[in-house]
Design an enzyme around this catalytic site. Structure first.
Site, short mmCIF file in Angstrom:
data_model
loop_
_atom_site.label_atom_id
_atom_site.label_comp_id
_atom_site.label_asym_id
_atom_site.label_seq_id
_atom_site.Cartn_x
_atom_site.Cartn_y
_atom_site.Cartn_z
N GLU A 150 75.32 27.07 52.64
CA GLU A 150 75.31 25.90 53.52
C GLU A 150 76.28 26.07 54.69
O GLU A 150 76.74 25.11 55.28
CB GLU A 150 75.63 24.65 52.70
CG GLU A 150 74.51 24.29 51.75
CD GLU A 150 74.94 23.34 50.66
OE1 GLU A 150 75.05 22.15 50.94
OE2 GLU A 150 75.19 23.80 49.53
N ARG A 172 78.95 11.05 48.19
CA ARG A 172 77.62 10.47 48.32
C ARG A 172 76.89 10.63 47.00
O ARG A 172 76.86 11.73 46.43
CB ARG A 172 76.82 11.15 49.43
CG ARG A 172 75.59 10.37 49.86
CD ARG A 172 74.73 11.17 50.82
NE ARG A 172 73.99 12.18 50.09
CZ ARG A 172 73.83 13.43 50.50
NH1 ARG A 172 74.38 13.84 51.62
NH2 ARG A 172 73.14 14.28 49.77
N GLY A 200 77.54 15.97 53.85
CA GLY A 200 77.47 16.43 55.24
C GLY A 200 78.01 15.40 56.23
O GLY A 200 77.91 14.20 56.01
#
Lengths: 469, 323
Positions: free
Chosen positions: B14, B260, B281
């Site tokens: 990522e 999250r 993110g």
């Protein structure tokens, strides 16, 4: 300022999300410009410790600094002001003359005013799309096709139909069936895109009978063919095959062609960094391409064009011979390494030229996922899916042999072989009651190249899978 | 004002997302008047941190190395305060199997699953038991690598025939994989953010809505094929329940600063927790900044709050993790 203010605007259903704020502004065609998992993974291949067999890179380190200096000295003495100035959209006369000579060397008579100099071959593809395609139009290409062409077709919202290949290139009978099927619906493609010689990514060439058949088909049905020919001068064995252009416009002919649009590039015979390519087209098409180019970039860099002209005024054939020698050894190293290190379930093409080998793995291996695994072993390749617009190619990969020396090629293929072997063994242990390890072995059986490139249809794959279980 | 090192990039899959998260955080910190040193995390991290001598580190890394406690552990050793969850919470969250066990033990809803390691499949004959196990979970199944928050390697298995291929794919990313019962429902993301006084608050919920009428699994993970709605249009009681479950999950897993929680709201109205991302993110298209914006917290304020939460984190807790 509006955007900054907007950031502070509040409401019960916040416009929020910065992308959303612009989304109403984007053209519909951006919908098809997608970011992909492959692109994210590719970002990691730039680490120095990664052996990348992914790029399509010529080895520019072979260019001698002394040669570069003398060519640039020549440009600065003879044409500096013009090199730093805008140039004509169609390209500088000196470069066009070089291109006429290059094409004559491949049995393609062409007049200087039949061609347009472009900013790399990629721009030629883009301009052809820009000139010919309305949203929803059909483009036919090989399956697999050049991964860089897929986004070009997509960004003009074309529907791409890909025709299976075998060892002799695009299967023209399948093409004909496809054309028939389309005709039954009252549809026809705007053009057929093909790389007949040392195809990227498949590494195979279209046979002479098929070339003739394709040119005939184009004439009979009045279809345009975009012939992309970047690799023909990088031939390592065999005899040269005539280009589609030369079949349509025989030597000594005074007429230009009617249906073949021909494009090539200096990227593989000089350098991709100079971004000089060209396109030859029937005059009415050429006039539109020229207009399309005006709005894109006015002209390709005159500085680069003068440099190219200086190069082709000299002993460029020796330079290309050096490229050929070097890449032939690298190709041989790669084919040998593949035979040594890949398990018997894998198959691959044996290119007589160009830059790529196309490897097909068992259907149960997804090469995008395999790339994630490969990056842990510091080796990279292009997953086959990038060469399709329809989800095929998931179990294939493109390997480049021109950009790495033999030692790195062997090391890279060894690593790929190891992880493919692991996945084959794993799959077997999951589908058979007793696990047995896969042993990478020499691929001794002569595999039919037809099996290598053609990819089974999805429904067949599903059947095959259920049989295996 | 502080001297802040922004850790970004790294070697995980990522990397790209992390570089854009990091760049945005750097811009925000500069606007807030901090002295910012951006560090692309590599083998020279220790040296770069010594040179930069930051008072605090903002971790904008995603995936392996950055989100799994590795970098956090190093910062503990160097005694540099850092943003987000601690070593233990990162470790628990980045292993979906550990996280799901912890959630289930605490009585929180998460879809049924079975986990396998590659070794077990290869050597212990787990392959033979596979049929029985997947039968118990019922199809369709989602097969995932145990680590990695992104969509990479996540496959949908409609029937037993799809399972071996899906396992081979998932095992490309991790030694451990899980087969999870697919729950049909609305896909929700509940973002959590540190409150000024300590503790986490739940921000407005984002709903991911696949485009097109037919439900398409691939669309969930493809940019441009999913739209996001914030706040999600939910009955108040359902939204409250989803937020309550998300906060409970973060309690169980020990998340801190921001996080999250991704969940599926099944047809019976019960949210099923899929995972908790300890470093979600922070890019232009990410969900947490979107949720914050909907709550009237702009990006700079968001970054400031995350930074503050790291400053006030109980030093004793940080010390105890070393003891």
């Amino acid at each position: 300022m509006g955007i900054e203010d907007g950031k502070r605007r509040r409401g019960p259903r916040s416009a929020a999300h910065e992308l959303e704020r612009y989304s109403a502004l984007f053209a519909a065609r951006t919908e098809r410009m997608r970011s992909s998992a492959i692109r994210d993974l590719m970002a990691i291949t730039e680490r120095p410790e990664v052996i990348s067999l992914a790029g399509g890179l010529p080895d520019t380190s072979m260019f001698e600094p002394e040669l570069f200096r003398s060519l640039m000295d020549g440009v600065s003495l003879d044409s500096l002001a013009a090199a730093l100035q805008y140039g004509p959209t169609e390209g500088l006369q000196v470069v066009k003359e070089c291109i006429v000579e290059l094409m004559a060397g491949e049995s393609m008579p062409v007049a200087a005013d039949e061609l347009l100099v472009t900013t790399g071959g990629q721009q030629a593809i883009d301009l052809v799309c820009k000139t010919l395609l309305d949203p929803g139009d059909i483009v036919i290409a090989e399956g697999p096709t050049y991964p860089g062409a897929v986004p070009a077709f997509c960004s003009y919202e074309a529907e791409l139909i890909q025709i299976e290949m075998d060892a002799d290139g695009m299967q023209i009978d399948v093409l004909e069936q496809t054309l028939e099927r389309l005709a039954a619906d009252g549809r026809r493609p705007k053009f057929i895109y093909t790389i007949p010689t040392f195809q990227n990514p498949a590494g195979v060439s279209m046979s002479l009978p098929r070339r003739r058949r394709l040119v005939d088909l184009a004439r009979e049905r009045e279809l345009l063919v975009l012939e992309d020919n970047p690799y023909s001068m990088l031939r390592y064995d065999g005899e040269p095959l005539p280009t589609l252009r030369s079949l349509e416009v025989p030597r000594g002919s005074r007429d230009g062609g009617d249906f073949v649009i021909y494009t090539s590039t200096m990227s593989k015979i000089l350098s991709p960094g100079i971004r000089v390519g060209w396109v030859v087209a029937p005059r009415p098409v050429l006039a539109k391409l020229n207009m399309g180019k005006q709005s894109t970039d006015l002209c390709s860099s005159p500085l680069a064009q003068y440099f190219a002209a200086a190069y082709f005024a000299g002993d460029w054939r020796t330079q290309i011979e050096r490229f050929r020698e070097c890449y032939r050894l690298r190709r041989d190293a790669m084919l040998e390494a593949l035979a040594t290190y890949l398990p018997e379930e894998a198959s691959w093409t044996r290119p007589g030229g160009g830059l790529f080998v196309w490897v097909t793995l068992p259907d149960y291996i997804d090469t995008t996922d395999l790339l994630a695994r490969a990056l842990r072993e510091n080796v990279a390749f292009v997953p086959g899916e990038a060469a399709y617009d329809d989800g095929r190619g998931h179990n294939a990969m493109r390997l480049n042999f021109s950009g790495s020396d033999e030692e790195r090629i062997r090391a890279g293929v060894l690593r790929i072989g190891k992880i493919v072997g692991e996945q084959v063994a794993l799959y077997r242990s999951l589908t058979t009651r007793q696990a047995r390890p896969a042993t990478p072995s020499d691929l001794t059986a002569e595999t039919s190249l037809a099996d290598v490139v053609s990819l089974p249809r999805r429904d067949q794959r599903a059947q095959a899978r259920s049989r295996e279980l | 004002m502080s001297r802040v090192a922004v850790l970004k990039g790294g070697r995980s899959l990522e990397r790209q997302v992390s570089l854009s998260s990091g760049a945005r955080v750097e811009d925000a910190l500069e606007r807030l008047g901090h002295e910012v040193v951006g560090i692309d995390v590599g083998a020279d991290l220790l040296e770069r941190l010594r040179d930069a001598a930051p008072e605090i580190a903002f971790i904008a890394l995603h995936g392996a190395g950055g989100e799994d406690g590795t970098v956090q552990e190093l910062l503990e050793v160097l005694d540099i305060p850092y943003t987000g969850s601690g070593v233990g919470a990162c470790g628990r969250c980045s292993d979906k199997v550990l996280a799901k066990h912890a959630l289930r033990d605490a009585g929180l809803p998460t879809p049924d699953w079975v986990a396998f390691s590659e070794t077990a499949l290869r050597e212990l004959g787990a392959a033979d038991a596979l049929g029985a196990i997947v039968h118990r979970l019922e199809f369709p199944l989602v097969v995932k690598p145990a680590s990695h928050g992104s969509a990479l390697g996540v496959k949908f298995a409609r029937s037993a025939a799809d399972v071996p291929t899906a396992l081979v794919a998932a095992l490309s990313y991790d030694q451990k994989v899980l087969l999870e019962r697919f729950v049909e429902g609305r896909e929700l993301a509940v973002s959590l953010l540190a409150e000024p006084g300590g503790g986490l608050e739940a921000l407005p919920i984002v709903e991911a809505i696949p485009r097109g009428e037919r439900y398409d699994f691939a669309a969930r993970y493809e940019i441009g094929r999913t739209t996001f709605e914030c706040p999600a249009q939910l009955e108040r009681s359902l939204a409250a329940r989803a937020q309550e479950v998300a906060l409970a999950a973060s309690d169980v897993l020990g998340a801190d600063g921001f996080a999250r929680v991704d969940m599926i709201l099944s047809a019976d109205g019960e949210p099923q927790i899929l995972e908790l991302n300890p470093i979600p993110g922070l890019t232009e298209t990410s969900l947490l900044p979107q949720a914050a914006d909907a709550a009237g917290i702009d990006f700079d304020q968001l970054v400031e709050r995350i930074l503050d939460s790291a400053r006030v984190r109980d030093p004793a807790r940080r010390a105890s993790s070393l003891g």
